[in-house]
Design an enzyme around this catalytic site. Structure first.
Site, mmCIF file in Angstrom:
data_model
loop_
_atom_site.group_PDB
_atom_site.id
_atom_site.type_symbol
_atom_site.label_atom_id
_atom_site.label_comp_id
_atom_site.label_asym_id
_atom_site.label_seq_id
_atom_site.Cartn_x
_atom_site.Cartn_y
_atom_site.Cartn_z
ATOM 1 N N TYR A 1 -13.583 7.890 2.982
ATOM 2 C CA TYR A 1 -15.093 8.061 3.208
ATOM 3 C C TYR A 1 -15.500 7.996 4.663
ATOM 4 O O TYR A 1 -16.729 7.955 5.013
ATOM 5 C CB TYR A 1 -16.165 7.259 2.242
ATOM 6 C CG TYR A 1 -15.620 7.503 1.003
ATOM 7 C CD1 TYR A 1 -16.561 8.223 0.267
ATOM 8 C CD2 TYR A 1 -14.689 6.801 0.196
ATOM 9 C CE1 TYR A 1 -16.253 8.508 -1.162
ATOM 10 C CE2 TYR A 1 -14.352 6.978 -1.020
ATOM 11 C CZ TYR A 1 -15.112 7.806 -1.667
ATOM 12 O OH TYR A 1 -14.736 8.012 -3.310
ATOM 13 N N ASP A 2 -14.556 7.700 5.452
ATOM 14 C CA ASP A 2 -15.021 7.400 7.163
ATOM 15 C C ASP A 2 -15.762 8.623 7.724
ATOM 16 O O ASP A 2 -16.664 8.484 8.578
ATOM 17 C CB ASP A 2 -13.517 7.113 7.869
ATOM 18 C CG ASP A 2 -12.955 6.097 7.648
ATOM 19 O OD1 ASP A 2 -13.784 4.970 7.282
ATOM 20 O OD2 ASP A 2 -11.946 5.642 8.241
ATOM 21 N N ASN B 1 -0.928 3.882 0.999
ATOM 22 C CA ASN B 1 -2.109 4.802 1.844
ATOM 23 C C ASN B 1 -1.604 4.425 3.400
ATOM 24 O O ASN B 1 -1.777 3.329 4.026
ATOM 25 C CB ASN B 1 -3.392 4.209 1.651
ATOM 26 C CG ASN B 1 -4.543 4.831 2.673
ATOM 27 O OD1 ASN B 1 -4.176 5.036 3.618
ATOM 28 N ND2 ASN B 1 -5.591 4.938 2.158
ATOM 29 N N ASP C 1 -7.753 -4.288 -1.781
ATOM 30 C CA ASP C 1 -8.124 -3.351 -2.448
ATOM 31 C C ASP C 1 -9.659 -3.220 -2.024
ATOM 32 O O ASP C 1 -10.434 -4.149 -1.476
ATOM 33 C CB ASP C 1 -8.449 -3.804 -4.114
ATOM 34 C CG ASP C 1 -8.885 -2.642 -4.639
ATOM 35 O OD1 ASP C 1 -8.152 -1.621 -4.786
ATOM 36 O OD2 ASP C 1 -9.763 -2.511 -5.617
ATOM 37 N N PHE D 1 -9.936 7.627 7.146
ATOM 38 C CA PHE D 1 -9.458 8.134 6.059
ATOM 39 C C PHE D 1 -10.354 8.042 4.908
ATOM 40 O O PHE D 1 -11.718 7.528 5.432
ATOM 41 C CB PHE D 1 -8.164 7.631 5.433
ATOM 42 C CG PHE D 1 -8.210 6.089 5.010
ATOM 43 C CD1 PHE D 1 -8.217 5.189 5.984
ATOM 44 C CD2 PHE D 1 -8.537 5.834 3.792
ATOM 45 C CE1 PHE D 1 -8.117 3.888 6.036
ATOM 46 C CE2 PHE D 1 -8.822 4.283 3.590
ATOM 47 C CZ PHE D 1 -8.437 3.166 4.623
ATOM 48 N N THR E 1 0.703 -1.097 0.154
ATOM 49 C CA THR E 1 -0.070 0.096 0.251
ATOM 50 C C THR E 1 0.708 1.477 -0.075
ATOM 51 O O THR E 1 2.031 1.251 0.446
ATOM 52 C CB THR E 1 -0.922 -0.022 1.328
ATOM 53 O OG1 THR E 1 -2.013 0.981 0.942
ATOM 54 C CG2 THR E 1 -0.273 0.276 2.586
HETATM 55 P P1 ITT Z 1 -3.546 1.558 -2.068
HETATM 56 O O1 ITT Z 1 -4.020 1.013 -3.209
HETATM 57 O O2 ITT Z 1 -1.987 2.130 -2.137
HETATM 58 O O3 ITT Z 1 -3.719 0.448 -0.803
HETATM 59 P P2 ITT Z 1 -5.692 3.478 -1.918
HETATM 60 O O4 ITT Z 1 -6.154 4.392 -0.787
HETATM 61 O O5 ITT Z 1 -5.477 3.808 -3.257
HETATM 62 O O6 ITT Z 1 -4.092 2.904 -1.542
HETATM 63 P P3 ITT Z 1 -7.687 1.386 -2.516
HETATM 64 O O7 ITT Z 1 -7.173 1.293 -4.047
HETATM 65 O O8 ITT Z 1 -8.057 0.183 -1.628
HETATM 66 O O9 ITT Z 1 -6.422 2.026 -1.690
HETATM 67 O O10 ITT Z 1 -8.606 2.564 -2.733
HETATM 68 C C1 ITT Z 1 -9.648 2.277 -1.655
HETATM 69 C C2 ITT Z 1 -10.525 3.910 -1.523
HETATM 70 O O11 ITT Z 1 -11.677 3.607 -1.169
HETATM 71 C C3 ITT Z 1 -9.798 4.858 -0.485
HETATM 72 O O12 ITT Z 1 -8.833 5.523 -1.151
HETATM 73 C C4 ITT Z 1 -10.974 5.494 0.031
HETATM 74 O O13 ITT Z 1 -11.479 6.395 -0.614
HETATM 75 C C5 ITT Z 1 -11.906 4.328 0.173
HETATM 76 N N1 ITT Z 1 -11.835 3.435 1.353
HETATM 77 C C6 ITT Z 1 -11.411 2.168 1.252
HETATM 78 N N2 ITT Z 1 -11.429 1.738 2.529
HETATM 79 C C7 ITT Z 1 -11.808 2.644 3.418
HETATM 80 C C8 ITT Z 1 -11.918 2.800 4.542
HETATM 81 O O14 ITT Z 1 -11.814 1.943 5.572
HETATM 82 N N3 ITT Z 1 -12.377 3.779 5.012
HETATM 83 C C9 ITT Z 1 -12.706 4.978 4.292
HETATM 84 N N4 ITT Z 1 -12.526 4.825 2.885
HETATM 85 C C10 ITT Z 1 -12.305 3.862 2.607
#
Ligand code: ITT
Length: 200
Positions: free
Chosen positions: A155-156, A9, A70, A153, A7
């Site tokens: 949409y929390d 993130n 994902d 982070f 990740t």
């Molecule tokens: P990585 O791919 O590098 O792990 P990312 O943030 O791009 O980071 P994702 O591709 O899984 O991760 O995208 C998921 C998105 O969905 C994320 O950026 C959030 O906007 C949302 N999301 C996923 N899980 C979440 C959570 O636990 N709380 C809030 N929003 C979430």
């Protein structure tokens, strides 16, 4: 044993690190690698994207355990948007606040009365011999009328989990990590890792 989480993130990483604590594992995030640049997530499903991330990092760390997830938010009344596009719903480099504002705005414009939503997470674990374990978690809830809370982070701040009155960003990480789609997906994988670490 080293486990690398694919990740960029850091907030997601914090949750994973907390969920894996007390295991004799050295947990690292891909962003710690100096020249890491994430692969394009061009899959059509959460599973495809999780595999893309896991396999990409595996090629750089072939001896290590690799974990990737994902995840995203689906609003059934909006044809399951933002779905796999959750991270870039308001544009390719959208910030969290832009994504949440766009979603609230679209729901208002379309006069969506059914605010039911769900978070989904698909997780992939790859072992040193490329053995693969896939697991999934879902958290049901509703979309709040306005953003509230400061933790977490994505949409929390606009997601109220089922049986709660506050958003995930108000509830905080300890509560989120008991309920979340990510915590559920990790539960099976954690049990699997515990077995391996215990030499079963
Ligand atoms: P990585 O791919 O590098 O792990 P990312 O943030 O791009 O980071 P994702 O591709 O899984 O991760 O995208 C998921 C998105 O969905 C994320 O950026 C959030 O906007 C949302 N999301 C996923 N899980 C979440 C959570 O636990 N709380 C809030 N929003 C979430």
């Amino acid at each position: 044993m080293e486990l690398w989480f694919a990740t960029t993130n850091k907030d997601k990483f914090k949750e994973i690190k907390e969920l894996l604590k007390n295991l004799p594992l050295e947990v690292h995030g891909a962003f710690e690698m100096p020249h890491y640049s994430a692969p394009e997530e061009n899959g059509e499903t959460f599973l495809e994207n999780a595999k893309i991330k896991a396999r990409f990092l595996k090629a750089m760390k072939p001896q290590s355990w690799i974990l990737a997830d994902d995840s995203g938010l689906e609003v059934p009344a909006m044809k399951n948007l933002p779905g796999v596009h959750s991270a870039r719903y308001a544009g390719p480099r959208a910030r969290d606040i832009e994504n949440t504002t766009k979603l609230l705005h679209q729901m208002g414009l379309q006069k969506i009365a059914d605010r039911t939503a769900l978070f989904k997470c698909v997780m992939v674990l790859l072992g040193p011999n490329n053995e693969e374990q896939v697991s999934e978690g879902i958290l049901k809830g509703t979309i709040a009328g306005q953003a509230k809370g400061k933790t977490g982070f994505g949409y929390d701040p606009i997601f109220i989990p089922e049986s709660n009155t506050q958003t995930l960003a108000e509830l905080g990480m300890a509560v989120k990590n008991r309920l979340s789609h990510r915590a559920q997906a990790l539960r099976t994988i954690r049990t699997h890792l515990e077995g391996i670490l215990a030499g079963v």
